[in-house]
Design a protein around this motif. Sequence first.
Motif: not given
Length: 366
Positions: A221, A333-334, A337, A340, A366
């Motif tokens: 992360g 944010y989820e 993520a 991708d 990142w």
Amino acid sequence: MTTTTAPAVDLPVLAGTPEITRIAGVGTAVPATSYSQTELLDILDVDDPRIRSVFLNSAIDRRFLTLPPEGPGGGRAPEPQGDLLDKHKKIAVDMGCRALEACLKSAGAMLSDLRHLCCVTSTGFLTPGLSALIIRELGIDPHTSRSDIVGMGCNAGLNALNVVSGWSAAHPGELGVVLCSEACSAAYALDGTMRTAVVNSLFGDGSAALAVVSGDRRVPGPRVLKFASYIITEAVDAMRYDWDRDQDRFSFFLDPQIPYVVGAHAEVVADRLLTGTGLRRSDIDHWVVHSGGKKVVDSVVVNLGLSRHDVRHTTGVLRDYGNLSSGSFLFSYERLAEEDVARPGDHGVFMTMGPGSSIEMALIQW
């Protein structure tokens, strides 16, 4: 702690911003029951056209809520403050446990790996706090250190991340978690006024957890590089949760001008966040903004020069869940993520807004 497999990328640390933590995982949870805005208007028997307009023009399709039980005539009566506190305890603990477990699974970790738990809430007051109750409920090691941030409002998730990042830097290799658990159903006042209608049209129940660890480059992360905070002191009373003597309960107040006040000060905080990094706002690849409401998101977009694509996760969370208070930005944010799309070297900004009136930001890479 075990971690998901990913190639280690040795990224340079920006000048003056040493690596504090890496984000190891994220998880969310909501109650079982959800309602569309139209369903809520019918359930609450709202026929005032002004209030109906507030609900139907909120950019919210659905929210997860735990409503008062039906009365003899099918209506929903306001709950006494004591019942609301009981509701907060039940819902916040249940959602918090599930969000924490989802977060640890995302991080490839177990409950036994947890070393610090920081719980955030503004929808009820408990002593002992949520951290103690969740540690007991899940059978977490009672030696686990913990902290509780109570009453800071929608911005508090980033305040908590700042605190836990400091803890993480002092405990390299150990797992810390920020857990935001907001039972907004336990903070409602049903009095038919426009003041409470604005609140009742906006907030939903939800919990979100973020796992962080420092000193482990295997964690895939982003790194948390820097924070910036700002309190708009002349607007301290523009968002508040205080005692309503007529209702005999706590009641939330939102000044109609607050979206524009927040938007007008967003540049100040963003510029401070990027000072000394060599970055400009145009260099930020990913924006994760609190789903505070349609007007506040629009104001932030205009004042920071963002695109609709930049806030796609923010508006999507607002549409599907409403304003989830302190955990809203973690729901966004989820989604980022899961998408991708972030690549090594990309920069992102977390942004939350809340009572004070206050703006919080964090720079990640990142």
